[in-house]
Design a protein around this motif. Structure first.
Motif, PDB file in Angstrom:
ATOM      1  N   UNK A  94       1.023  -1.166  -0.036  1.00 39.85           N
ATOM      2  CA  UNK A  94       0.089   0.086  -0.157  1.00 39.85           C
ATOM      3  C   UNK A  94       0.816   1.271   0.197  1.00 39.85           C
ATOM      4  N   UNK A  95       0.595   2.239  -0.769  1.00 34.29           N
ATOM      5  CA  UNK A  95       1.270   3.285  -0.845  1.00 34.29           C
ATOM      6  C   UNK A  95       2.474   3.347  -2.012  1.00 34.29           C
ATOM      7  N   UNK A  96       2.549   2.071  -2.878  1.00 36.28           N
ATOM      8  CA  UNK A  96       3.368   2.129  -4.076  1.00 36.28           C
ATOM      9  C   UNK A  96       2.755   3.162  -5.131  1.00 36.28           C
ATOM     10  N   UNK A  97       1.628   3.663  -5.092  1.00 32.24           N
ATOM     11  CA  UNK A  97       1.341   4.657  -6.066  1.00 32.24           C
ATOM     12  C   UNK A  97       0.311   5.537  -4.812  1.00 32.24           C
ATOM     13  N   UNK A  98       0.364   6.908  -5.182  1.00 32.46           N
ATOM     14  CA  UNK A  98      -0.655   7.843  -4.415  1.00 32.46           C
ATOM     15  C   UNK A  98      -0.786   9.008  -5.131  1.00 32.46           C
ATOM     16  N   UNK A  99      -1.872   9.604  -4.892  1.00 37.60           N
ATOM     17  CA  UNK A  99      -2.282  10.972  -5.416  1.00 37.60           C
ATOM     18  C   UNK A  99      -3.113  11.592  -4.674  1.00 37.60           C
ATOM     19  N   UNK A 100      -3.385  12.833  -5.001  1.00 39.41           N
ATOM     20  CA  UNK A 100      -4.413  13.720  -4.621  1.00 39.41           C
ATOM     21  C   UNK A 100      -5.471  13.286  -5.569  1.00 39.41           C
ATOM     22  N   UNK A 101      -6.599  12.818  -5.133  1.00 42.03           N
ATOM     23  CA  UNK A 101      -7.698  12.164  -5.995  1.00 42.03           C
ATOM     24  C   UNK A 101      -8.669  13.569  -6.469  1.00 42.03           C
ATOM     25  N   UNK A 102      -8.192  14.731  -5.972  1.00 40.05           N
ATOM     26  CA  UNK A 102      -9.195  15.762  -6.249  1.00 40.05           C
ATOM     27  C   UNK A 102     -10.186  15.976  -5.240  1.00 40.05           C
ATOM     28  N   UNK A 103     -11.452  16.678  -5.570  1.00 39.47           N
ATOM     29  CA  UNK A 103     -12.613  16.751  -4.900  1.00 39.47           C
ATOM     30  C   UNK A 103     -13.619  15.867  -5.569  1.00 39.47           C
ATOM     31  N   UNK A 104     -13.675  14.405  -5.196  1.00 38.56           N
ATOM     32  CA  UNK A 104     -14.111  13.437  -6.042  1.00 38.56           C
ATOM     33  C   UNK A 104     -15.651  13.679  -5.543  1.00 38.56           C
ATOM     34  N   UNK A 105     -16.153  13.908  -4.676  1.00 33.39           N
ATOM     35  CA  UNK A 105     -17.703  13.984  -4.272  1.00 33.39           C
ATOM     36  C   UNK A 105     -18.189  15.657  -4.170  1.00 33.39           C
TER      37      UNK A 105
END
Length: 480
Positions: free
Chosen positions: A373-384
């Protein structure tokens, strides 16, 4: 995560010779290049400073609590994703590299699919429904003629106006293994016939170059050296350049991998700040970056705990998750002693040397077995679309019941404490064993037009129909 060219080829089962092939793509006769987002907002509130174009993470300050969208909740399988892009054996492999593209000149959001072993990048415009190949792209941009023989598209950065012409530009790295590495700037609006306006050429080192862009009074293109010795910054570059033509430089100890990421505005001065990841530490460098600086003199250093012989941090800008008007920092630590991995979220301003285990928010894996877990990570933005930034983490080496990898979405705001993956707001997964799903996670911004940020998750080893042994990969795109 940064890997060597040799490891990239070993992972996808392709030879070096394959990297020079190109695929025929259906390219639109119209100019469908990316256009102006110019000012990309990281979710920071108005600090009274001039708007200098900070990255858009999908979080918008409207002055009143927004009406949230329907949320992702529960489990979502790759083959049921509303939009999918599959690779084609011997032509295009997908699932490891992509970049958000921002709005094109028609106000339509795009994203870039990178195919470095083919030597091309492909733009997909607003909305993606059903299953497609790269041939369905709205435009394809191949490695330009000139210096360099590297893997065009191994890294890219889109959606920001570097040149100041009011359109979003595109920066593409083409790292070479034994030849000439290039970093190329294409001026927006980008089209299939776009020619570079700036190219930085460097004799290849042992590692590949990564790129990002900082927006401030003078936009800067940032690249890591293939020697693992330095980070070079160029102010609105043009023409043929070498690393020695840099406008600013960050130097540190030799590292077999150096990653760079735009942090957003961490301190409220209206300027983008920079994250430089080198092995187990993330250096936090406040903008503007000028002159010659040592990474060891950075404003803050975030250190992954030495719980494994293989230690690698993964630092990214997280957007404004806690709603305080400042961008936050997410650090993935995929190689924990038990292989489960995890991540730490730092909110507010940081200074000094801090352990990731002391982060304000800890994200941990709650399953069994090796997950990374954490191999890839990102700001998803404001999904909702509730006014808070959200987070997404990939766990590509999950080997339990579903076997093909996972990704987890957490909605902001997150209070201080520990959050388990089993309690994440949504889980995405591949049911196909060994697919490497979650190797790539990316917040796209709103490409579907529903007001919330959309998500892209890659599975670079996914076996498509008729394939065996190694797969050509698949990407899933989810919109609410």
């Amino acid at each position: 995560m940064t890997i060597s060219i040799a490891l990239l080829l070993a992972c996808i089962g392709e030879s070096v010779d394959d990297s020079t092939s190109t695929t025929d793509t259906e390219q639109s006769s119209d100019d469908t290049g990316t256009g102006d987002t110019g000012n990309k907002d990281t979710g920071s509130s108005d600090t009274g400073t001039e708007d200098t174009g900070v990255e858009d993470t999908g979080v918008k300050d409207t002055g009143a609590p927004p009406e949230p969208l329907e949320r992702f909740s529960g489990d979502y399988e790759l083959l049921a994703a509303p939009g999918r892009i599959r690779g084609v054996r011997g032509e295009v492999t997908v699932g490891r590299y992509a970049a958000a593209g921002g709005e094109n000149q028609y106000g339509v959001n795009t994203f870039w699919l990178n195919a470095p072993t083919t030597g091309a990048v492909y733009a997909f415009e607003q909305g993606l429904s059903g299953e497609h190949t790269a041939e369905a792209a709205d435009l394809g941009l191949e490695r330009p003629e000139g210096p360099g023989d590297g893997y065009f598209g191994l890294d890219a950065e889109g959606g920001l106006d570097v040149t100041g012409n009011g359109h979003a530009d595109l920066v593409v790295a083409a790292p070479s293994y034994g030849g000439i590495t290039t970093v190329t700037l294409f001026e927006g609006p980008v089209s299939a016939s776009s020619e570079p306006i700036a190219t930085v050429s460097e004799p290849a080192g042992d590692f590949y170059s990564e790129v990002t862009v900082l927006q401030a009074a003078q936009p800067q293109v940032v690249m890591t050296s293939g020697t693992g010795l330095a980070v070079f910054l160029f102010d609105q570059p043009s023409g043929a350049l070498e690393p020695s033509d840099h406008d600013a430089i960050l130097t540190g100890p030799v590292s077999p991998s150096m990653d760079v990421d735009r942090a957003g505005d961490l301190n409220g001065d209206g300027l983008d700040d920079l994250l430089v990841t080198s092995l187990d530490r993330v250096y936090v460098v406040m903008g503007p970056v000028a002159g010659s600086q040592l990474l060891d003199d950075s404003d803050a250093v975030l250190v992954a705990d030495p719980t494994s012989t293989l230690v690698k941090a993964n630092g990214v800008g997280a957007g404004d998750v806690d709603g305080d008007g400042l961008a936050d920092i997410l650090v993935g630590t995929p190689y924990s002693a038990d292989g489960q991995g995890g991540a730490g979220l730092f909110v507010g301003q940081v200074s000094g040397t801090l352990s990731v285990s002391s982060a304000d928010v800890l994200l941990e894996y709650s399953g069994s077995g090796e997950a990374n877990l954490g191999y890839s990570a990102d700001a998803a933005g404001d999904v909702d679309a509730d006014g808070h930034g959200d987070l997404i983490l990939g766990a590509p080496n999950y080997v339990d019941v579903d076997g093909g990898g996972e990704a987890f979405l957490w909605y902001g705001p997150l209070s201080s404490g520990v959050y388990k993956s089993g309690d994440a707001d949504a889980r995405f997964y591949s049911a196909a064993g060994g697919a490497g799903f979650g190797t790539l996670v990316l917040g796209l911004g709103d490409i579907s037009g529903d007001g919330g940020s959309d998500l892209l998750i890659g599975a670079p080893l996914h076996l498509n129909a008729g394939e065996s042994g190694y797969g050509s990969g698949m990407i899933g795109v989810w919109s609410l």
